[in-house]
Write a protein that holds these residues in place. Structure first.
Motif, PDB file in Angstrom:
ATOM      1  N   UNK A 254      -8.074 -24.102   7.414  1.00  0.00           N
ATOM      2  CA  UNK A 254      -7.802 -23.240   6.047  1.00  0.00           C
ATOM      3  C   UNK A 254      -8.966 -23.030   5.178  1.00  0.00           C
ATOM      4  N   UNK A 257     -10.231 -19.802   6.774  1.00  0.00           N
ATOM      5  CA  UNK A 257      -9.417 -18.624   6.247  1.00  0.00           C
ATOM      6  C   UNK A 257      -9.572 -18.185   4.738  1.00  0.00           C
ATOM      7  N   UNK A 260     -14.314 -18.079   5.169  1.00  0.00           N
ATOM      8  CA  UNK A 260     -15.057 -17.620   6.284  1.00  0.00           C
ATOM      9  C   UNK A 260     -16.453 -17.864   6.408  1.00  0.00           C
ATOM     10  N   UNK A 261     -17.005 -19.382   6.155  1.00  0.00           N
ATOM     11  CA  UNK A 261     -18.314 -19.548   5.987  1.00  0.00           C
ATOM     12  C   UNK A 261     -19.078 -19.512   7.392  1.00  0.00           C
ATOM     13  N   UNK A 262     -20.345 -19.529   7.234  1.00  0.00           N
ATOM     14  CA  UNK A 262     -21.090 -19.284   8.437  1.00  0.00           C
ATOM     15  C   UNK A 262     -20.705 -20.736   9.159  1.00  0.00           C
ATOM     16  N   UNK A 287      -7.351 -23.884  16.858  1.00  0.00           N
ATOM     17  CA  UNK A 287      -5.816 -23.747  17.020  1.00  0.00           C
ATOM     18  C   UNK A 287      -5.163 -23.226  15.676  1.00  0.00           C
ATOM     19  N   UNK A 288      -5.666 -23.298  14.421  1.00  0.00           N
ATOM     20  CA  UNK A 288      -5.265 -23.115  13.301  1.00  0.00           C
ATOM     21  C   UNK A 288      -5.940 -21.912  12.407  1.00  0.00           C
ATOM     22  N   UNK A 289      -7.259 -21.597  12.941  1.00  0.00           N
ATOM     23  CA  UNK A 289      -7.867 -20.680  12.026  1.00  0.00           C
ATOM     24  C   UNK A 289      -7.691 -19.202  12.551  1.00  0.00           C
ATOM     25  N   UNK A 290      -7.721 -18.276  11.402  1.00  0.00           N
ATOM     26  CA  UNK A 290      -7.579 -16.996  11.719  1.00  0.00           C
ATOM     27  C   UNK A 290      -8.704 -16.424  12.809  1.00  0.00           C
ATOM     28  N   UNK A 292     -10.719 -13.908  13.496  1.00  0.00           N
ATOM     29  CA  UNK A 292     -11.902 -13.697  12.928  1.00  0.00           C
ATOM     30  C   UNK A 292     -12.666 -14.810  12.511  1.00  0.00           C
ATOM     31  N   UNK A 293     -11.919 -15.765  11.822  1.00  0.00           N
ATOM     32  CA  UNK A 293     -12.908 -17.218  11.425  1.00  0.00           C
ATOM     33  C   UNK A 293     -13.091 -18.038  12.644  1.00  0.00           C
ATOM     34  N   UNK A 294     -12.114 -17.929  13.612  1.00  0.00           N
ATOM     35  CA  UNK A 294     -12.551 -18.911  14.747  1.00  0.00           C
ATOM     36  C   UNK A 294     -13.522 -18.250  15.659  1.00  0.00           C
ATOM     37  N   UNK A 296     -16.280 -16.700  14.266  1.00  0.00           N
ATOM     38  CA  UNK A 296     -17.634 -16.577  13.576  1.00  0.00           C
ATOM     39  C   UNK A 296     -17.653 -17.847  12.615  1.00  0.00           C
TER      40      UNK A 296
END
Lengths: 323, 323
Positions: A254, A257, A260-262, A287-290, A292-294, A296
């Motif tokens: 969360x 999402x 979206x940190x490095x 499992x829970x990250x969006x 694009x976030x997963x 990056x």
């Protein structure tokens, strides 16, 4: 002479750590003194001034070589006034002047922030954060703290509670937290939090386990014991660590999402379990990250250890460049 | 002549909205044209250029009066290249040049960002955000989007997924989301999300309710119907709205403990339920937020409506001041 050095101070309830760094974050010298919290902590600020002046004299360092001093402190920080209050482990309950006396006593510009934010700056600058503009730092210790750097700036928020990652709710029906809420991340992923999880699990677990046996016996069990047993294959401890990793991974997802940190950098004593812990947290993060976030944002372990504080504190003083 | 105006464009799948604003955010003129998405959306950029040039000629406005043009767009934005891709409601699947042709065609500097971020900037600048440096914006519509301003800067993150508030997980065992995960905020607080909640609740509810009866009949039920019935005292609908408010309040609490913004601003079509909705969300926010956050971050309703897009888009062009 052009200033080429900065001083970082990491003020804690047990010791005060000092570092002299280059402007690129290399620690050239470090030392520490015990924290004297007697008499409402009134010796702390004079001790800091005396220790820095003594060190600079000892090595024949001139003030003009330094840009300034940065410090991390427990408690509630007023950045613009350079004051601290509610730092109970320093005996600073009421507002304490910090910046003005140190700046005058040493003869250098001074800036401070809270200890978790400063550790975040350190890991971001020369640690696992690799100097990216967007980094989240989570420290798992007696409590759970954090610091967020977004677009290159620390997130303080309107009342300084930005980055209160330990109080993200991960279980609305969870354990009571010292803050008065329920299910805060701190209740399950601090050093005491994982033991709390183990005690709860022990009530229902029926197999063999040295850790469960120790809990049932009333022996002292630490987070280190639980991680060690899990790594040795103790099923009970593995289930506890899995739940711990679920909560931390869920919170990281969360945070991911949202920001979206490095990288989301995990540090503090509990993170000593290392890669064994990191990969379990990453599994739940994935499992829970969006998506694009997963793909990056990375889950990383902190690399600076105790030095994160002096390094991040010193980095605060970089703002005096060009002043 | 000193530039005293900015142009904002809100590009959507149905219409393209334009605004001419002062540098303090006052809308001096606005107009719109239909979005022509035929032939892979290749008419969109030329239509934008033609419409702006026509308007400036019509009112005898000189280019030198303008700092530049800002635009909000659906899809995935490359800010530094000023290109857009994956904007499927514009038929822009592949990378589309936007900034270069518009800048050349109008003769002004151009900057763009995604539509949710731009709406967040608008509400933050002259709307409910009251120009505070830390504001979170959540838009509840067909989907759930968001934008985060921290320390005065939009949070983009490393891959542009900062502010993906609709994909914060609020229920690990919840409904499947179009993103592939489960229990995303969007699955329960979008216009379709609240209807999904109502359908689930209808399976178990046994009392009288016009909304439950309509669902059981297979009639079309909208989020507006549910909020209206709840406000009229329909117990079934009240229980659905309460669950909706729980999910949104829970997400707001965790955004608060992460960012401690001055305000979390709720907008979009579903927020038309107004104060009735806001106070229920605030109740759950207060329950789950860290105390400092509860006492400093405010839950607010958006005030700019559809104008948030053109206003926030125009605000992007303020960066050309002094260039």
């Amino acid at each position: 002479m052009t200033a080429s050095k900065i001083i970082g101070i990491d003020l804690g309830g047990t010791s005060i750590k000092f570092g002299i760094l280059t402007l690129t974050g290399e620690v050239q010298d470090k030392w520490s003194i015990p924290t004297n919290i007697l008499e409402d902590g009134k010796h702390i600020v004079p001790d800091i001034i005396q220790s820095i002046n003594h060190r600079l004299n000892l090595y024949n360092l001139d003030k003009s070589e330094f840009l300034g001093i940065g410090m991390g402190t427990p408690g509630s920080v007023n950045i613009s006034e350079s004051t601290v209050k509610a730092a109970f482990n320093l005996n600073w309950a009421d507002t304490q002047e910090v910046g003005k006396p140190i700046s005058e006593g040493v003869g250098l510009p001074f800036i401070l922030d809270n200890d978790a934010n400063v550790a975040a700056l350190g890991e971001r600058w020369v640690g696992a954060g690799e100097n990216n503009p967007d980094v989240v730092f989570i420290t798992l210790g007696t409590g759970v703290g954090g610091g967020i750097i977004a677009s290159g700036e620390l997130v303080h928020g309107i009342a300084g509670a930005g980055g209160e990652i330990g109080h993200i709710c991960v279980d609305p029906d969870g354990f009571e937290c010292t803050c008065g809420n329920r299910g805060c991340l701190e209740t399950v992923t601090s050093a005491t939090g994982i033991v709390r999880l183990a005690r709860k699990f022990a009530e229902e677990y029926e197999g063999d386990s040295t850790i469960k046996a120790a809990i049932d016996n009333g022996d002292e069990v630490t987070s280190k014991d639980i991680f060690f047993a899990a790594q040795e294959g103790d099923h009970f401890s593995l289930s506890v660590v899995d739940k711990f990793a679920y909560y931390l991974g869920f919170a990281c997802a969360n945070l991911g999402s949202t920001l979206n940190p490095a990288s989301i950098v995990i540090g503090g004593g509990v993170s000593a379990a290392g890669e064994f812990l990191r990969e379990k947290v990453e599994t739940y993060f994935n499992k829970y990250a969006f998506s694009t976030v997963r793909n990056s944002s990375k889950i990383k372990l902190a690399v600076l250890g105790n030095d994160a504080g002096i390094i991040g504190a010193a980095s605060l003083a970089l703002k005096f460049k060009g002043e």
